[in-house]
Design an enzyme around this catalytic site. Structure first.
Site, PDB file in Angstrom:
ATOM      1  N   CYS A 132       0.936  -1.315  -0.063  1.00 20.57           N
ATOM      2  CA  CYS A 132      -0.129   0.176  -0.382  1.00 20.57           C
ATOM      3  C   CYS A 132       0.811   0.903  -0.125  1.00 20.57           C
ATOM      4  CB  CYS A 132      -0.441  -0.004   0.935  1.00 20.57           C
ATOM      5  SG  CYS A 132      -2.021   2.101   1.056  1.00 20.57           S
TER       6      CYS A 132
ATOM      7  N   CYS B 264      -0.280   4.590   2.353  1.00 23.22           N
ATOM      8  CA  CYS B 264      -0.562   3.982   3.981  1.00 23.22           C
ATOM      9  C   CYS B 264       0.198   3.388   3.617  1.00 23.22           C
ATOM     10  CB  CYS B 264      -1.870   4.782   4.262  1.00 23.22           C
ATOM     11  SG  CYS B 264      -3.770   4.025   3.422  1.00 23.22           S
ATOM     12  N   SER B 265      -0.786   2.203   4.250  1.00 24.23           N
ATOM     13  CA  SER B 265      -0.920   1.022   4.928  1.00 24.23           C
ATOM     14  C   SER B 265      -2.137   0.080   4.704  1.00 24.23           C
ATOM     15  CB  SER B 265       0.128   0.808   6.197  1.00 24.23           C
ATOM     16  OG  SER B 265      -0.747   1.665   7.056  1.00 24.23           O
ATOM     17  N   CYS B 266      -2.261   0.314   4.116  1.00 28.47           N
ATOM     18  CA  CYS B 266      -4.192  -0.573   3.685  1.00 28.47           C
ATOM     19  C   CYS B 266      -3.510  -1.891   3.720  1.00 28.47           C
ATOM     20  CB  CYS B 266      -4.617   0.436   2.572  1.00 28.47           C
ATOM     21  SG  CYS B 266      -5.855   1.732   2.692  1.00 28.47           S
TER      22      CYS B 266
END
Length: 209
Positions: free
Chosen positions: A111, A114-116
């Protein structure tokens, strides 16, 4: 040295605290101190993602896809619906897309924004998944990124990178290892690692239950 240090409770924490757990705990303390949240509710959420969900749900999905061709087809066609059949799904209604590895194509999830992460099927993300170096390198040099995790892919197997978003979460369905004929779904699930469902690893036959 006080006897307190020998207390089992402390030891359990020393041994089992990963960096993400430590961060979650720090955040939890802060939020509770500020009165934002009921500690019991927060514990329940964290427990759900860490232990009740965790990568085990994802591993069950992979094992079912390996053993049930009709399910695998449904998973390819509509990951969200197929995953829901097994009783798993997102709290936020995210779509889940299953990326099947083949001899021609290995899939890798990142991702970049962000950090999905596919929380509903894999639980809490590993710390490295959120790190800027991983997020940058996965896109620029996916094969090198996978090699960083100790996995060398065949030259003729291309790597496709899937960039998660708030709406869509991906899960990699690794290829079933050759020497697992006749294995039960449960035994198959035991070799499906979290990293193999992100694409930075492969199933580990040596982990067989």
């Amino acid at each position: 040295m006080s006897g307190h240090h020998h207390h089992d409770h402390d030891h359990a924490h020393d041994n089992h605290f990963t960096a993400i757990e430590a961060r979650v705990k720090a955040l939890e303390t802060l939020m509770v101190q500020k009165g934002y949240v009921d500690p019991a509710a927060l514990d329940a959420i964290i427990d759900t993602y860490e232990t009740k969900i965790g990568p085990r749900d994802g591993a069950r999905i992979v094992a079912k896809a390996w053993t049930d061709p009709a399910f695998a087809e449904r998973l390819k066609a509509d990951g969200t619906a197929a995953v829901a059949e097994l009783g798993y799904g997102g709290r936020g209604g995210e779509h889940i897309v299953a990326c099947f590895n083949t001899p021609e194509q290995h899939n890798l999830i990142v991702c970049t924004l962000c950090s999905c992460y596919p929380w509903p099927v894999l639980g809490l993300p590993p710390v490295w998944y959120k790190s800027p170096p991983y997020r940058a390198k996965a896109v620029i040099d996916p094969r090198g990124t996978i090699a960083d995790f100790g996995v060398t892919l065949p030259e003729n197997q291309r790597v496709r990178v899937w960039d998660s978003t708030a709406e869509t979460r991906f899960i990699v369905i690794p290829m079933r290892p050759a020497d697992t004929e006749g294995w039960s779904e449960e035994k198959l699930a035991s070799i499906v690692t979290r990293d193999s469902m992100i694409g930075t690893g492969l199933p580990r036959v040596e982990d067989a239950a």
